[in-house]
Structure formats: C-alpha cells, structure tokens
Enzyme design. Structure first.
Site, mmCIF file in Angstrom:
data_model
loop_
_atom_site.group_PDB
_atom_site.id
_atom_site.type_symbol
_atom_site.label_atom_id
_atom_site.label_comp_id
_atom_site.label_asym_id
_atom_site.label_seq_id
_atom_site.Cartn_x
_atom_site.Cartn_y
_atom_site.Cartn_z
ATOM 1 N N ASN A 58 1.307 1.778 -41.766
ATOM 2 C CA ASN A 58 0.286 1.558 -40.754
ATOM 3 C C ASN A 58 -0.398 2.881 -40.397
ATOM 4 O OD1 ASN A 58 2.866 2.118 -39.436
ATOM 5 N ND2 ASN A 58 1.943 1.552 -37.487
ATOM 6 N N GLU A 60 -2.833 4.162 -37.328
ATOM 7 C CA GLU A 60 -3.456 3.852 -36.041
ATOM 8 C C GLU A 60 -4.708 4.687 -35.822
ATOM 9 O OE1 GLU A 60 0.520 2.453 -33.604
ATOM 10 O OE2 GLU A 60 -0.422 4.342 -33.044
ATOM 11 N N CYS A 69 -2.986 -2.045 -40.674
ATOM 12 C CA CYS A 69 -1.581 -2.420 -40.763
ATOM 13 C C CYS A 69 -1.019 -2.032 -42.124
ATOM 14 C CB CYS A 69 -1.416 -3.918 -40.556
ATOM 15 S SG CYS A 69 -1.940 -4.486 -38.927
ATOM 16 N N GLU A 71 0.729 -3.811 -44.194
ATOM 17 C CA GLU A 71 0.544 -4.853 -45.200
ATOM 18 C C GLU A 71 -0.834 -4.744 -45.850
ATOM 19 O OE1 GLU A 71 2.957 -6.775 -41.781
ATOM 20 O OE2 GLU A 71 1.469 -5.192 -42.050
ATOM 21 N N CYS A 102 0.828 -9.445 -38.628
ATOM 22 C CA CYS A 102 -0.077 -9.895 -37.574
ATOM 23 C C CYS A 102 -1.015 -10.974 -38.124
ATOM 24 C CB CYS A 102 -0.877 -8.720 -37.023
ATOM 25 S SG CYS A 102 -2.173 -8.117 -38.142
ATOM 26 N N CYS A 105 -3.270 -9.757 -40.979
ATOM 27 C CA CYS A 105 -2.517 -9.584 -42.224
ATOM 28 C C CYS A 105 -2.137 -10.932 -42.822
ATOM 29 C CB CYS A 105 -1.269 -8.743 -41.979
ATOM 30 S SG CYS A 105 -1.660 -7.007 -41.665
#
Length: 146
Positions: A58, A60, A69, A71, A102, A105
């Site tokens: 990830n 940010e 993310c 994924e 999430c 994703c």
C-alpha cells in the site's frame, strides 16, 4: 485484455497453490509499504497462471483518496509486465483479524481475476480463506455495459 482466471481450476487446486511463497512475497512487500498516516501496512502477492508472483504494497497519500492499496499495486505491477491471467492472491495485514480487500480492490479483483481464491492473513497467522465471488457477489462487470 483477457480476464481469464481459470476459476474452476483455481478452486479445485486451492490446496496445491504455493501459499508459503505467496505469504513470503506479501510479507516482503509489506515491509516497503508507505503508510505514514494510518501506519496500517499491507502487502499483497498475486500468482499468475504461469506461476510467477507479483507483489505490491500500500502507498498512502495525504489526500486519502489518492492512496493505492497493496492489491491494486500488485495488479498494476503484473499488468505492467504484460500479465492478465491469475490464479490466486494473498493479502497480509496487521491486527488481530485478517484485513480483506476494500471495495475498490474487490471490484478490480472481479474485473481482472474473477473466481480466484483469496487468502487474507495477519502477520501473526490468523487466516481467512475466501474467493472473489464471495467478497463481491453480483459484481458490476463488462456484461452489464452491453
């Protein structure tokens, strides 16, 4: 772009998948996560149909909507390498319970790898085994655009 996932094959050979190698790759990617705001580091490892592993972490951003993310990072890496067919994904998170992909994703999984097994695990080993259809039933897909 092909979204071939071999869904039937993936479910039939779930136990034969290289979960230990996927876990190691996800843990290694997690070490490179950029999470200065949430401090919630995530690593993901995506197995393609040829047996190669594509890992992501990830990333940010102070503008939270711009976060990436793990994924989706793994998918971006695979696609940049020309890979579009996948067998499994492993997601590693911190905390007492395994974090699952999430909503964004899940939509990417449904588009690019429908039917593959998804293993979510914490760094301490708590595990959740699931699949894309369970995570996002009745996903919005290309068929709905026609």
């Amino acid at each position: 772009m092909s979204s071939e996932s071999g869904a039937g094959d993936a479910r039939d050979d779930r136990d034969a998948l290289p979960w230990a190698a996927l876990r190691a790759a996800a843990l290694a990617a997690r070490e490179h996560a950029y999470a200065p705001y949430s401090h919630y580091r995530v690593g993901a490892a995506l197995l393609d149909r040829a047996g190669q592993i594509h890992a992501g972490a990830n990333v940010e951003n102070a503008s939270y909507g711009l976060c990436l993310c793990a994924e989706r990072s793994a998918f971006a890496r695979a696609i940049a390498d020309g890979v579009t067919a996948f067998r499994a994904i492993f997601v590693v998170t911190q905390g007492a319970l395994p974090g699952t992909p999430c909503g964004m994703c899940r939509q990417v999984l449904a588009e690019l790898a429908p039917g593959i097994p998804v293993r979510c695990e914490t760094v301490d080993g708590a595990r959740l085994d699931t699949d894309v259809a369970t995570l996002l039933p009745h996903a919005f897909d290309a068929e709905r655009l026609t």
